[in-house]
Motif scaffolding. Sequence first.
Motif, PDB file in Angstrom:
ATOM      1  N   GLY A  70      37.371  33.202  30.545  1.00 55.99           N
ATOM      2  CA  GLY A  70      38.185  32.559  29.694  1.00 55.99           C
ATOM      3  C   GLY A  70      39.312  32.597  29.733  1.00 55.99           C
ATOM      4  N   ASP A  71      40.124  33.629  28.824  1.00 53.85           N
ATOM      5  CA  ASP A  71      41.938  34.389  28.298  1.00 53.85           C
ATOM      6  C   ASP A  71      41.702  35.634  29.185  1.00 53.85           C
ATOM      7  OD1 ASP A  71      42.396  31.679  27.569  1.00 53.85           O
ATOM      8  OD2 ASP A  71      42.702  31.749  26.133  1.00 53.85           O
ATOM      9  N   LYS A  72      40.973  36.098  28.817  1.00 52.43           N
ATOM     10  CA  LYS A  72      40.885  37.592  29.486  1.00 52.43           C
ATOM     11  C   LYS A  72      40.701  37.874  31.414  1.00 52.43           C
ATOM     12  CE  LYS A  72      37.476  40.991  29.220  1.00 52.43           C
ATOM     13  NZ  LYS A  72      36.663  42.397  28.948  1.00 52.43           N
ATOM     14  N   VAL A  73      42.097  38.652  31.545  1.00 50.66           N
ATOM     15  CA  VAL A  73      41.997  38.823  33.269  1.00 50.66           C
ATOM     16  C   VAL A  73      41.157  40.359  33.418  1.00 50.66           C
ATOM     17  CG1 VAL A  73      43.897  40.105  34.375  1.00 50.66           C
ATOM     18  CG2 VAL A  73      44.913  38.685  32.757  1.00 50.66           C
ATOM     19  N   ILE A  74      40.312  39.832  34.571  1.00 48.33           N
ATOM     20  CA  ILE A  74      39.244  40.129  34.776  1.00 48.33           C
ATOM     21  C   ILE A  74      39.470  41.180  36.764  1.00 48.33           C
ATOM     22  CG2 ILE A  74      37.949  39.277  33.615  1.00 48.33           C
ATOM     23  CD1 ILE A  74      36.058  37.824  35.579  1.00 48.33           C
ATOM     24  N   ALA A  75      40.442  40.727  37.415  1.00 49.73           N
ATOM     25  CA  ALA A  75      40.834  41.298  38.589  1.00 49.73           C
ATOM     26  C   ALA A  75      41.720  40.795  38.579  1.00 49.73           C
ATOM     27  CB  ALA A  75      40.040  40.525  39.190  1.00 49.73           C
ATOM     28  N   MET A  76      42.848  41.405  39.568  1.00 53.60           N
ATOM     29  CA  MET A  76      44.381  41.149  40.057  1.00 53.60           C
ATOM     30  C   MET A  76      44.343  41.820  41.066  1.00 53.60           C
ATOM     31  SD  MET A  76      46.086  44.364  37.769  1.00 53.60           S
ATOM     32  CE  MET A  76      46.391  45.445  38.044  1.00 53.60           C
ATOM     33  N   CYS A  77      45.435  41.000  41.329  1.00 55.54           N
ATOM     34  CA  CYS A  77      46.210  41.583  43.119  1.00 55.54           C
ATOM     35  C   CYS A  77      47.871  40.893  42.896  1.00 55.54           C
ATOM     36  CB  CYS A  77      45.390  41.236  43.962  1.00 55.54           C
ATOM     37  SG  CYS A  77      46.285  41.719  45.902  1.00 55.54           S
ATOM     38  N   PHE A  78      48.169  42.626  43.407  1.00 55.20           N
ATOM     39  CA  PHE A  78      49.953  42.593  42.988  1.00 55.20           C
ATOM     40  C   PHE A  78      49.769  42.731  44.788  1.00 55.20           C
ATOM     41  CE2 PHE A  78      49.765  44.747  38.867  1.00 55.20           C
ATOM     42  CZ  PHE A  78      49.519  43.895  38.296  1.00 55.20           C
ATOM     43  N   GLY A  79      51.423  41.667  45.350  1.00 55.94           N
ATOM     44  CA  GLY A  79      52.120  41.685  46.512  1.00 55.94           C
ATOM     45  C   GLY A  79      52.849  40.972  46.516  1.00 55.94           C
ATOM     46  N   ASP A  93      49.781  45.776  47.144  1.00 56.64           N
ATOM     47  CA  ASP A  93      49.635  46.996  47.028  1.00 56.64           C
ATOM     48  C   ASP A  93      48.475  47.414  45.522  1.00 56.64           C
ATOM     49  OD1 ASP A  93      52.378  47.528  48.163  1.00 56.64           O
ATOM     50  OD2 ASP A  93      53.379  45.470  46.766  1.00 56.64           O
ATOM     51  N   GLU A  94      48.190  46.763  44.974  1.00 51.12           N
ATOM     52  CA  GLU A  94      47.577  46.752  44.168  1.00 51.12           C
ATOM     53  C   GLU A  94      46.059  45.748  44.026  1.00 51.12           C
ATOM     54  OE1 GLU A  94      46.636  50.062  42.612  1.00 51.12           O
ATOM     55  OE2 GLU A  94      48.961  50.289  43.009  1.00 51.12           O
ATOM     56  N   LEU A  95      44.891  45.890  44.381  1.00 51.88           N
ATOM     57  CA  LEU A  95      43.910  45.151  44.221  1.00 51.88           C
ATOM     58  C   LEU A  95      42.490  45.719  43.061  1.00 51.88           C
ATOM     59  CD1 LEU A  95      42.330  41.924  46.878  1.00 51.88           C
ATOM     60  CD2 LEU A  95      41.047  43.540  44.852  1.00 51.88           C
ATOM     61  N   CYS A  96      42.082  45.080  41.914  1.00 49.22           N
ATOM     62  CA  CYS A  96      40.846  45.574  41.161  1.00 49.22           C
ATOM     63  C   CYS A  96      40.193  44.806  40.352  1.00 49.22           C
ATOM     64  CB  CYS A  96      41.865  46.729  40.362  1.00 49.22           C
ATOM     65  SG  CYS A  96      42.554  46.652  38.661  1.00 49.22           S
ATOM     66  N   VAL A  97      39.623  45.253  40.586  1.00 50.20           N
ATOM     67  CA  VAL A  97      38.068  43.777  39.384  1.00 50.20           C
ATOM     68  C   VAL A  97      37.841  44.863  38.187  1.00 50.20           C
ATOM     69  CG1 VAL A  97      36.199  43.301  39.420  1.00 50.20           C
ATOM     70  CG2 VAL A  97      37.093  42.673  41.123  1.00 50.20           C
ATOM     71  N   SER A  98      37.956  44.041  37.013  1.00 51.15           N
ATOM     72  CA  SER A  98      37.569  45.642  35.893  1.00 51.15           C
ATOM     73  C   SER A  98      36.138  46.003  35.842  1.00 51.15           C
ATOM     74  CB  SER A  98      37.360  44.548  34.570  1.00 51.15           C
ATOM     75  OG  SER A  98      36.925  44.865  33.486  1.00 51.15           O
ATOM     76  N   ASN A  99      35.894  46.835  35.688  1.00 56.27           N
ATOM     77  CA  ASN A  99      34.315  48.231  36.053  1.00 56.27           C
ATOM     78  C   ASN A  99      33.738  47.195  35.657  1.00 56.27           C
ATOM     79  OD1 ASN A  99      36.290  49.989  37.278  1.00 56.27           O
ATOM     80  ND2 ASN A  99      36.437  50.988  35.040  1.00 56.27           N
ATOM     81  N   SER A 100      33.626  46.745  34.160  1.00 61.00           N
ATOM     82  CA  SER A 100      32.345  45.987  33.749  1.00 61.00           C
ATOM     83  C   SER A 100      32.099  44.528  34.567  1.00 61.00           C
ATOM     84  CB  SER A 100      33.040  45.796  32.350  1.00 61.00           C
ATOM     85  OG  SER A 100      34.180  44.712  31.974  1.00 61.00           O
ATOM     86  N   TYR A 101      33.315  44.468  35.487  1.00 58.46           N
ATOM     87  CA  TYR A 101      32.253  43.094  36.324  1.00 58.46           C
ATOM     88  C   TYR A 101      32.636  43.415  37.846  1.00 58.46           C
ATOM     89  CZ  TYR A 101      34.113  39.828  32.358  1.00 58.46           C
ATOM     90  OH  TYR A 101      34.117  39.145  30.763  1.00 58.46           O
ATOM     91  N   GLN A 102      32.482  44.909  37.458  1.00 61.84           N
ATOM     92  CA  GLN A 102      31.795  45.058  39.511  1.00 61.84           C
ATOM     93  C   GLN A 102      30.538  44.627  39.964  1.00 61.84           C
ATOM     94  OE1 GLN A 102      33.801  48.201  40.523  1.00 61.84           O
ATOM     95  NE2 GLN A 102      35.819  48.282  39.489  1.00 61.84           N
TER      96      GLN A 102
END
Length: 160
Positions: A70-79, A93-102
């Motif tokens: 929806g409008d909620k960011v649940i994962a991101m990757c910065f580079g 530099d960073e890559l992650c997925v929200s704990n509740s979506y892992q």
Amino acid sequence: MNQNQNNELFKFKVLEIEEHTKYFDQLVNLFNDTFSSEPWCDSWNIEDLKQYIKECLEYKNGLNFIVLDGDKVIAMCFGRLVHWFTGMQYRADELCVSNSYQGKGIGNNFLNSILEYLKKSSIKSMVFDTERPFPCYKFYLKHGFKENMTNANMIKIFDE
């Protein structure tokens, strides 16, 4: 990408510069929630973290990705894109997925979407640092990444 509880597809997207402000607080919270948890247990001062996220978003040649539910960011990757002797390289530099979506395949699909995007954009490689003891190390190996045995990540800590 995967589907949420409403059977809608999670949305993979390149984070455009004009969207930085819209998603900034969510990116800070996602980063903090993810990396303050096991196995990382990072302890960020929130103002330092906001500055770090701002710096990541403002890289020269920055290329950042997110996944939305929806409008909620649940994962991101910065580079950022770097001109290299082997061709254009994406340094994440960073890559992650929200704990509740892992554990739901979102990280797999997210990374595959990033790789597909980079290949279509004629980027020659994706590079990042990770730590061997963390689960992400095996995750990246599973996705075909190889450890560069000729390079070493060097750090010098200054006494206070």
